[in-house]
Design a protein around this motif. Structure first.
Motif, PDB file in Angstrom:
ATOM      1  N   HIS A 269      -5.468   4.678   5.704  1.00  0.00           N
ATOM      2  CA  HIS A 269      -4.586   3.503   5.689  1.00  0.00           C
ATOM      3  C   HIS A 269      -5.365   2.331   6.293  1.00  0.00           C
ATOM      4  O   HIS A 269      -6.488   2.518   6.737  1.00  0.00           O
TER       5      HIS A 269
ATOM      6  N   HIS B 106      -8.690   3.462   8.480  1.00  0.00           N
ATOM      7  CA  HIS B 106      -8.711   4.702   9.275  1.00  0.00           C
ATOM      8  C   HIS B 106      -8.657   5.902   8.341  1.00  0.00           C
ATOM      9  O   HIS B 106      -7.671   6.080   7.620  1.00  0.00           O
TER      10      HIS B 106
ATOM     11  N   GLU C 106      -8.450  -3.121  14.513  1.00  0.00           N
ATOM     12  CA  GLU C 106      -7.846  -2.714  15.793  1.00  0.00           C
ATOM     13  C   GLU C 106      -8.914  -2.678  16.878  1.00  0.00           C
ATOM     14  O   GLU C 106      -8.704  -3.185  17.971  1.00  0.00           O
TER      15      GLU C 106
ATOM     16  N   THR D 114      -2.989   5.043  17.088  1.00  0.00           N
ATOM     17  CA  THR D 114      -2.735   3.639  17.460  1.00  0.00           C
ATOM     18  C   THR D 114      -1.316   3.209  17.106  1.00  0.00           C
ATOM     19  O   THR D 114      -0.981   2.033  17.217  1.00  0.00           O
TER      20      THR D 114
ATOM     21  N   HIS E  11      -5.481  -1.537   8.627  1.00  0.00           N
ATOM     22  CA  HIS E  11      -4.932  -2.464   9.617  1.00  0.00           C
ATOM     23  C   HIS E  11      -5.590  -3.830   9.410  1.00  0.00           C
ATOM     24  O   HIS E  11      -6.797  -3.905   9.178  1.00  0.00           O
TER      25      HIS E  11
END
Ligand SMILES: [Zn+2]
Length: 254
Positions: free
Chosen positions: A115, A134, A121, A204, A117
């Motif tokens: 997926h 990730h 991050e 996370t 972000h």
């Protein structure tokens, strides 16, 4: 605004039900409580592990990493068809029928899902990248997770073909997994250089479970500026703020 009010009402009403019934409340609160990126103090919502001391993401300070000849990462990836779901926080591609494995330090982990972000991050020396993927892997024997983080940098107008395929299959609806005929190979999103940072951290997102092995690839891959905007438009900022390093060390492969 309507959505937010509605979700708050849900939280209040489930608390009221808990007080009335006085049973099974804690578990229900921990597993269903809504969370978002506007208030990232998730421990206050009942996700107590999020207040732990071994959390992710971190700022990787390169002058303080322990530089050492770490094991090579052995990726054994094969093409598979995208099965994809928008879970409300990100858009996730689940493992397909082919096997995709990562071996490091004599342990073989199996790919589970990836997926994204936006922005990244992890930070390196205080600087964020535009996006971070990730790739989540699991040791089938112990259940331990190893996550490979790949930074993406938006630059110019040359599209990243892997990300184009991923984005083209984004489902219109949330919480509904869609099987597609689009084939990807995770090899195509790995950077050419295989240097990495590694440390012990957490998920996370809630429940912020600790004890994960993080492998952060040092080299970023490129995407077009437009691609980054497309991903940002889907979920605005979905990056958890930097967490304290506390007593941890970050190892860096020479
Ligand atoms: Zn993630």
């Amino acid at each position: 605004m309507y959505k937010k009010i509605n979700l708050r009402f849900h939280a209040l009403s489930s608390m009221a039900i808990c007080i009335l019934l006085m049973t099974g409340c804690k578990k229900e609160e921990e597993t269903t409580q809504h969370w978002d990126y506007e208030n990232t103090d998730w421990a206050t919502l009942g996700y107590t592990d999020c207040a732990g001391t071994v959390q992710t993401p971190i700022d990787i300070v390169t002058s303080q990493t322990i530089k050492t000849p770490l094991d090579e990462l052995e990726f054994n990836y094969n093409p598979f068809n995208i099965s994809i779901v928008d879970n409300g926080h990100t858009v996730q591609v689940n493992k397909g029928s082919s096997t995709n494995k990562l071996t490091v330090d004599g342990v073989t982990f199996e790919f589970q899902q990836f997926h994204y972000h936006t922005h990244s991050e992890h930070a390196v020396d205080g600087a964020f990248n535009d996006m971070e993927l990730h790739l989540v892997h699991k040791d089938p024997v112990t259940g331990n997770l190893a996550v490979v983080a790949v930074f993406v940098k938006g630059t110019g107008n040359v599209e990243n073909p892997f990300l184009s395929k991923y984005f083209s299959e984004f489902p219109a609806e949330q919480m509904k997994e869609i099987a597609t005929n689009t084939t990807i190979n995770l090899d195509d999103i790995l950077p050419f250089q295989r240097g990495y940072y590694t440390y012990t951290g957490s998920l996370t997102t809630p429940p912020c479970t600790q004890g994960l092995r993080w492998i952060v690839m040092k080299e970023a891959v490129n995407a077009s500026v437009q691609q980054i905007s497309n991903f940002e438009a889907r979920h605005e900022i979905n990056a958890r703020p930097i967490q304290p390093l506390n007593n941890r060390f970050v190892l860096e492969k020479l």
